[in-house]
Motif scaffolding. Structure first.
Motif, short mmCIF file in Angstrom:
data_model
loop_
_atom_site.label_atom_id
_atom_site.label_comp_id
_atom_site.label_asym_id
_atom_site.label_seq_id
_atom_site.Cartn_x
_atom_site.Cartn_y
_atom_site.Cartn_z
N PHE A 214 54.97 -5.98 -29.83
CA PHE A 214 55.02 -5.26 -31.09
C PHE A 214 55.06 -3.74 -30.92
O PHE A 214 55.54 -3.04 -31.80
CB PHE A 214 53.81 -5.64 -31.97
N ASP A 215 54.54 -3.22 -29.82
CA ASP A 215 54.57 -1.77 -29.60
C ASP A 215 55.57 -1.39 -28.51
O ASP A 215 55.93 -0.23 -28.37
CB ASP A 215 53.17 -1.28 -29.21
N GLY A 216 55.98 -2.37 -27.74
CA GLY A 216 57.00 -2.11 -26.74
C GLY A 216 56.45 -1.98 -25.34
O GLY A 216 55.34 -1.49 -25.13
N GLN A 217 57.25 -2.42 -24.38
CA GLN A 217 56.90 -2.29 -22.96
C GLN A 217 57.78 -1.22 -22.34
O GLN A 217 59.01 -1.32 -22.36
CB GLN A 217 57.12 -3.64 -22.26
N LEU A 218 57.18 -0.18 -21.82
CA LEU A 218 57.92 0.92 -21.19
C LEU A 218 58.55 0.42 -19.89
O LEU A 218 57.85 -0.01 -18.98
CB LEU A 218 56.99 2.10 -20.94
N VAL A 219 59.90 0.53 -19.82
CA VAL A 219 60.60 0.06 -18.62
C VAL A 219 61.35 1.17 -17.90
O VAL A 219 61.68 1.04 -16.72
CB VAL A 219 61.60 -1.07 -18.99
N GLN A 220 61.62 2.28 -18.59
CA GLN A 220 62.37 3.34 -17.93
C GLN A 220 62.20 4.64 -18.69
O GLN A 220 62.03 4.65 -19.92
CB GLN A 220 63.87 2.97 -17.87
N ILE A 221 62.25 5.75 -17.96
CA ILE A 221 62.26 7.10 -18.53
C ILE A 221 63.39 7.87 -17.86
O ILE A 221 63.46 7.91 -16.62
CB ILE A 221 60.92 7.83 -18.33
N PHE A 222 64.29 8.46 -18.64
CA PHE A 222 65.37 9.24 -18.04
C PHE A 222 65.57 10.52 -18.83
O PHE A 222 65.13 10.64 -19.98
CB PHE A 222 66.67 8.43 -18.00
N GLN A 223 66.20 11.48 -18.19
CA GLN A 223 66.46 12.79 -18.78
C GLN A 223 67.82 12.79 -19.46
O GLN A 223 68.82 12.36 -18.89
CB GLN A 223 66.43 13.88 -17.72
N ASP A 224 67.86 13.27 -20.69
CA ASP A 224 69.10 13.47 -21.44
C ASP A 224 69.17 14.96 -21.78
O ASP A 224 68.72 15.38 -22.84
CB ASP A 224 69.11 12.61 -22.69
N GLN B 167 50.10 -8.78 -23.98
CA GLN B 167 51.35 -9.41 -24.40
C GLN B 167 51.70 -9.05 -25.84
O GLN B 167 52.88 -8.79 -26.16
CB GLN B 167 51.26 -10.93 -24.24
N LEU B 168 50.69 -9.01 -26.71
CA LEU B 168 50.95 -8.64 -28.11
C LEU B 168 51.36 -7.17 -28.21
O LEU B 168 52.25 -6.82 -28.99
CB LEU B 168 49.71 -8.90 -28.96
N GLU C 50 63.44 14.14 -22.69
CA GLU C 50 62.98 13.00 -21.90
C GLU C 50 63.00 11.77 -22.78
O GLU C 50 62.37 11.74 -23.84
CB GLU C 50 61.56 13.26 -21.38
N VAL C 51 63.72 10.75 -22.40
CA VAL C 51 63.91 9.56 -23.22
C VAL C 51 63.18 8.38 -22.60
O VAL C 51 63.31 8.13 -21.40
CB VAL C 51 65.42 9.23 -23.38
N GLU C 52 62.37 7.69 -23.44
CA GLU C 52 61.69 6.49 -23.00
C GLU C 52 62.47 5.26 -23.45
O GLU C 52 62.96 5.21 -24.58
CB GLU C 52 60.27 6.43 -23.58
N VAL C 53 62.55 4.28 -22.59
CA VAL C 53 63.21 3.02 -22.91
C VAL C 53 62.12 1.94 -22.99
O VAL C 53 61.41 1.70 -22.00
CB VAL C 53 64.27 2.64 -21.85
N ARG C 54 61.98 1.34 -24.15
CA ARG C 54 60.97 0.30 -24.37
C ARG C 54 61.66 -0.99 -24.81
O ARG C 54 62.62 -0.97 -25.58
CB ARG C 54 59.97 0.74 -25.44
N MET D 291 61.01 -4.41 -26.89
CA MET D 291 60.12 -4.97 -27.88
C MET D 291 60.87 -5.94 -28.77
O MET D 291 62.11 -6.07 -28.68
CB MET D 291 59.50 -3.86 -28.74
N LEU D 292 60.16 -6.61 -29.64
CA LEU D 292 60.79 -7.53 -30.58
C LEU D 292 61.64 -6.76 -31.58
O LEU D 292 61.36 -5.57 -31.85
CB LEU D 292 59.72 -8.33 -31.33
N PRO D 293 62.62 -7.38 -32.16
CA PRO D 293 63.42 -6.71 -33.21
C PRO D 293 62.53 -6.33 -34.39
O PRO D 293 61.50 -6.95 -34.65
CB PRO D 293 64.45 -7.77 -33.60
N ASP D 294 62.94 -5.28 -35.13
CA ASP D 294 62.15 -4.81 -36.27
C ASP D 294 61.93 -5.91 -37.30
O ASP D 294 60.86 -5.97 -37.93
CB ASP D 294 62.86 -3.62 -36.93
N ALA D 295 62.89 -6.78 -37.50
CA ALA D 295 62.75 -7.85 -38.49
C ALA D 295 61.61 -8.79 -38.13
O ALA D 295 60.96 -9.37 -39.02
CB ALA D 295 64.06 -8.63 -38.60
N GLU D 296 61.31 -8.95 -36.84
CA GLU D 296 60.22 -9.81 -36.41
C GLU D 296 58.90 -9.06 -36.30
O GLU D 296 57.83 -9.63 -36.51
CB GLU D 296 60.57 -10.46 -35.07
N ARG D 297 58.99 -7.78 -35.95
CA ARG D 297 57.77 -6.97 -35.79
C ARG D 297 57.08 -6.69 -37.12
O ARG D 297 55.87 -6.45 -37.15
CB ARG D 297 58.09 -5.64 -35.10
#
Length: 346
Positions: free
Chosen positions: A51-61, A46-47, A65-69, A71-77
């Motif tokens: 803080f590092d992000g949960q990978l939910v999707q990968i798509f081609q641009d 969970q941590l 190859e783009v990863e979609v994660r 995670m918490l906003p940078d201000a909180e991380r």
């Protein structure tokens, strides 16, 4: 280990390869968290997701190859205050504040985890002044109490590398070489004397040389080193030569018809000068090295001590023990070989 090494005189340059890095927070599950069903692995996932992000999707641009994660906003991380308000999901579907179920401890982490033989390892090294102390003495002292206590308390294994490992490998190789050398000496003597018993009489002088070498090191206060063992190996050949001189002359006398007991006495008296000259000339040649003070000759002194004192000690015993062993050998031979007519009285 490093603190313990500081207690020994002559030890310096104590170093280790612990690759300390940045400060880390080490977390443990509290009793309340265990009751709620939380585990270290569950909290860690969970941590990491927050803080590092949960990978939910990968798509081609295009070609990328783009990863979609998520995670918490940078201000909180980027602030520790987030941990105080962070909510953990519980296995039963509820939630609880992180601070109520987990306790943190600040500790410096490691940049690299080093391994030796596929196991986590730490290498500790130190330099020992040979004039002040001896590395083998230090290791033996630590093996008595300190190292077993460390092993039992923390469940670690202790191994020896560097000079200690080299010495252990060398000793193992030398033990095999010694066995092979003795076998070769026996085979050569058995071929020369055409007998299986005579070589044992001749080789009986070798242990006396070893005793003399050890006594010499003790008298001069010199530590036993690898070169000392090399000297003992060389000594074995010289001591055997003294025995060969005595036994060969005895064998010639008995083959000429002289009774065994008289041949033993005659061989001991007639070969006394030859044995003494063989030994004394070698001792005289090595003696100057014992008193050499130059730095280049210091590492050779243990070898000279082994050969000179071992030869000095064994020569006296060869002249006393070998004749006695010849008498025993003849007595046993007469007992098991009825055709022999010589008799020996001890």
């Amino acid at each position: 280990m490093a603190e313990q090494l500081k207690n020994y005189n002559g030890v310096s340059a104590i170093e280790d390869d612990m690759p300390y890095g940045q400060e880390q927070l080490i977390y443990r599950i509290k009793g309340q968290g265990e009751v709620l069903g939380l585990t270290v692995e569950n909290v860690g996932r969970q941590l990491r997701a927050a803080f590092d992000g949960q990978l939910v999707q990968i798509f081609q641009d295009g070609d990328d190859e783009v990863e979609v994660r998520v995670m918490l906003p940078d201000a909180e991380r980027n602030t520790l205050a987030t941990l105080e308000n962070f909510m953990l999901r519980l296995p039963n579907g509820g939630s609880a504040p992180l601070s109520s179920v987990v306790e943190f401890e600040s500790r410096r982490g490691f940049d690299v985890l080093r391994h030796t033989d596929s196991q986590l390892a730490i290498h500790i090294t130190a330099t020992v002044d040979s004039v002040v102390n001896n590395n083998n003495v230090i290791l033996e002292d630590m093996k008595k109490a300190f190292l077993p206590e460390i092993s039992s308390k923390y469940g670690v294994k202790v191994g020896y590398e560097g000079r200690a490992e080299e010495q252990a490998d060398t000793m193992s190789d030398m033990a095999q070489g010694t066995l092979l050398a003795f076998i070769m000496i026996y085979l050569v003597l058995a071929w020369v004397f055409s007998s299986y018993g005579w070589p044992l009489v001749v080789m009986a002088a070798i242990p006396f040389g070893l005793i003399g070498a050890l006594i010499g090191h003790w008298l001069l206060g010199i530590d036993l080193t690898i070169l000392s063992l090399f000297g003992i190996f060389g000594l074995s050949g010289i001591v055997v030569n003294d025995s060969i001189i005595l036994v060969t002359f005895f064998k010639q006398l008995t083959e000429s018809g002289m009774p065994a007991q008289q041949a033993i006495i005659e061989a001991s008296t007639q070969r006394l000068r030859a044995v003494l000259l063989t030994s004394l000339t070698t001792i005289a040649g090595l003696t100057p090295l014992l008193f050499e003070t130059s730095l280049q000759a210091q590492f050779l002194i243990p070898m000279a001590v082994s050969m000179s004192f071992g030869l000095m000690f064994s020569t006296v015993l060869v002249l006393l023990v070998i004749p006695a062993m010849l008498a025993v050998y003849e007595r046993v031979a007469n007992k098991f070989l009825p055709k022999r007519t010589d008799s020996v009285t001890i």
